[in-house]
Design a protein around this motif. Structure first.
Motif, PDB file in Angstrom:
ATOM      1  N   ILE A  54      -2.634  12.584  -2.111  1.00  0.00           N
ATOM      2  CA  ILE A  54      -2.520  11.388  -2.857  1.00  0.00           C
ATOM      3  C   ILE A  54      -3.182  11.455  -4.245  1.00  0.00           C
ATOM      4  N   GLU A  63      -3.416   8.615  -7.051  1.00  0.00           N
ATOM      5  CA  GLU A  63      -3.036   7.261  -7.378  1.00  0.00           C
ATOM      6  C   GLU A  63      -3.105   7.008  -8.769  1.00  0.00           C
ATOM      7  N   VAL A  69      -5.418   0.446  -3.696  1.00  0.00           N
ATOM      8  CA  VAL A  69      -5.874   1.108  -2.222  1.00  0.00           C
ATOM      9  C   VAL A  69      -4.824   0.747  -1.239  1.00  0.00           C
ATOM     10  N   THR A  70      -5.090   1.396  -0.374  1.00  0.00           N
ATOM     11  CA  THR A  70      -3.964   1.010   0.837  1.00  0.00           C
ATOM     12  C   THR A  70      -4.757   0.114   1.928  1.00  0.00           C
ATOM     13  N   SER A  71      -3.455  -0.641   2.397  1.00  0.00           N
ATOM     14  CA  SER A  71      -4.090  -1.819   3.264  1.00  0.00           C
ATOM     15  C   SER A  71      -4.876  -1.142   4.500  1.00  0.00           C
ATOM     16  N   ILE A  91      -7.308   0.504   4.951  1.00  0.00           N
ATOM     17  CA  ILE A  91      -8.978   0.869   4.808  1.00  0.00           C
ATOM     18  C   ILE A  91      -9.716  -0.671   4.900  1.00  0.00           C
ATOM     19  N   THR A 133      -6.712   4.691   9.297  1.00  0.00           N
ATOM     20  CA  THR A 133      -7.586   4.179   8.193  1.00  0.00           C
ATOM     21  C   THR A 133      -7.955   5.105   7.101  1.00  0.00           C
ATOM     22  N   THR A 142      -7.724   7.006   3.402  1.00  0.00           N
ATOM     23  CA  THR A 142      -7.316   6.454   2.329  1.00  0.00           C
ATOM     24  C   THR A 142      -8.088   7.467   1.059  1.00  0.00           C
ATOM     25  N   SER A 143      -7.266   7.718   0.329  1.00  0.00           N
ATOM     26  CA  SER A 143      -7.644   8.673  -0.654  1.00  0.00           C
ATOM     27  C   SER A 143      -8.065   8.002  -2.111  1.00  0.00           C
ATOM     28  N   HIS A 156     -11.730  11.259  -0.290  1.00  0.00           N
ATOM     29  CA  HIS A 156     -11.223  10.489   0.916  1.00  0.00           C
ATOM     30  C   HIS A 156     -12.158   9.836   1.534  1.00  0.00           C
ATOM     31  N   CYS A 193     -12.417   7.601   5.481  1.00  0.00           N
ATOM     32  CA  CYS A 193     -11.648   6.902   6.666  1.00  0.00           C
ATOM     33  C   CYS A 193     -12.880   6.467   7.575  1.00  0.00           C
ATOM     34  N   LEU A 236     -12.797   0.137  -3.280  1.00  0.00           N
ATOM     35  CA  LEU A 236     -12.444  -0.353  -2.059  1.00  0.00           C
ATOM     36  C   LEU A 236     -13.123  -1.636  -1.815  1.00  0.00           C
TER      37      LEU A 236
END
Length: 399
Positions: A15, A17, A23-25, A27, A56, A58-59, A73, A75, A182
């Motif tokens: 990943i 970004e 951020v992804t949901s 996390i 969970t 996320t990077s 990363h 999690c 985050l």
């Protein structure tokens, strides 16, 4: 559980970004589960059928370095088995086969004993696991696994050999940046008391600090500036008229505007040619010598009495040596002259006729008018209107 694990492995990519704040949901749900991580996996992972840490994952933003790159990363984990599952998933994924070193740290609460367990792993980069653990402690996070993977273009060598101790700051910056963004994405700012930060809440309850006042009465009085002479006290010319001040104390010291106007009116009749002519005189008229002595007294350069007329005239010519003489006379402040010096200058000017002086030297007549105005201003005070010196001249006397 196996089906969820296979789906997560199939979707794992390196990943990169565009912004760490995107951020992804999943996390967000991980932070919401933090208070209940002990109930997620149990002591032996018995609840693993309903929870997978890869869901969970996320990077952060991948940072390019000299000779490689680095990515962080994070999690949610509940047991050591969850940590092993995540690390194995990274190592088996095709996108991460070229990673040279894995460093990670996590803090979990054991369900049986309730004790906090902290574990850090460095990989090839000695000390990086401790840096990641410091980030978790800094944010007071539990139940999270923080991982940093480092790629290397050629081979696999310790990062300290390639980057030195600068590697620690890079790892710390990547991990901290990921956690910070985050928390911002979920509204858990450090300065918000509702985010569960007791120190920030306590600081807000204290209110603003009281004003601080400093008493300046204990400071010593500022000494008056001392005008530095051209020569020091041990110089052989220190007691001679040649030892004049480097900068006159009366210059730019203030004064009345009417006095400046009067000085300008008198100095209009003092061209540079007349000053040059007085400098070249070998044996001047006695009236010119009296005028220059009065000017010297007002400027704080008294002429010492000497029997030789030539030596006395040499002292008088020192008054005319300044290249900024007209400016100094224009901005001269009569209030800076003492009464004794003003009376001494008045005695020198008493009995002189400006018309006789103008026939001998027009420049000396202009200096006479200037000195007369300064003495009158100092002894009689400022006039009610602007002081104007008659251009036609007249006898100068003082009563």
């Amino acid at each position: 559980a196996e089906r969820a694990r296979e789906q997560a492995l199939a979707q794992m990519d390196p990943i990169v970004e565009e912004s760490a704040s995107a951020v992804t949901s999943p996390i967000a749900g991980s932070f919401a589960l933090l208070p209940d991580v002990a109930d997620v996996g149990g002591s032996d992972g018995g609840a693993a059928g309903s929870f997978s840490p890869l869901q969970t994952l996320t990077s952060g933003q991948r940072r390019e370095l000299r000779g490689g790159s680095l990515q962080a990363h994070v999690c949610v984990v509940a047991t050591h088995q969850n940590v092993v599952e995540v690390i194995n998933a990274f190592q088996q994924a095709d996108a991460f086969q070229t990673v040279a070193s894995w460093s990670y740290a996590y803090r979990i609460v054991e369900g049986a004993s309730g004790q906090l367990r902290e574990i850090a792993e460095d990989g090839l980069d000695e000390g990086c696991g401790d840096k990641l653990m410091a980030v978790l402690r800094r944010f007071a996070l539990q139940g999270l696994l923080l991982i940093v993977g480092r790629w290397q273009d050629y081979g696999a060598t310790p990062g300290l050999e390639t980057y030195g101790t600068a590697l620690y700051s890079i790892v710390h910056e990547r991990a901290k940046d990921l956690i910070t963004h985050l928390k911002q994405a979920m509204g858990l700012n450090e300065g918000d008391p509702s985010a569960g930060n007791p120190l920030s809440a306590k600081a807000l309850d204290l209110g603003p600090p009281p004003p601080k006042n400093f008493d300046f009465c204990s400071l010593p009085q500022i000494s008056e500036p001392k005008v530095q002479n051209k020569y020091g006290p041990n110089h052989f010319l220190s007691d001679t008229p040649f030892n004049r001040p480097v900068s006159l104390p009366n210059l730019f010291s203030g004064g009345d505007v009417r006095m400046w106007m009067a000085n300008d009116q008198a100095l209009k009749n003092l061209p540079d040619a007349d000053l040059y002519a007085m400098r070249t005189l070998r044996q001047p008229d006695w009236r010119i010598e009296e005028v220059l002595q009065a000017v010297a007294v007002l400027r704080g350069q008294p002429i010492k009495p000497v029997p030789n007329a030539l030596a006395r005239w040499g002292q008088c010519k020192e008054v005319l040596r300044s290249p900024m003489l007209k400016t100094e006379l224009l901005l001269f402040d009569a209030n800076q002259v003492s009464l004794s010096l003003a009376q001494q200058a008045a005695a020198l000017l008493d009995g002189l006729d400006v018309s006789d002086i103008r026939r001998s030297s027009p420049g000396a007549a202009a200096l006479y008018e200037w000195a007369t105005g300064i003495v009158r201003w100092r002894l009689e005070g400022p006039p009610p209107a602007a002081l104007r010196v008659p251009a036609g001249g007249g006898a100068g006397g003082f009563t």
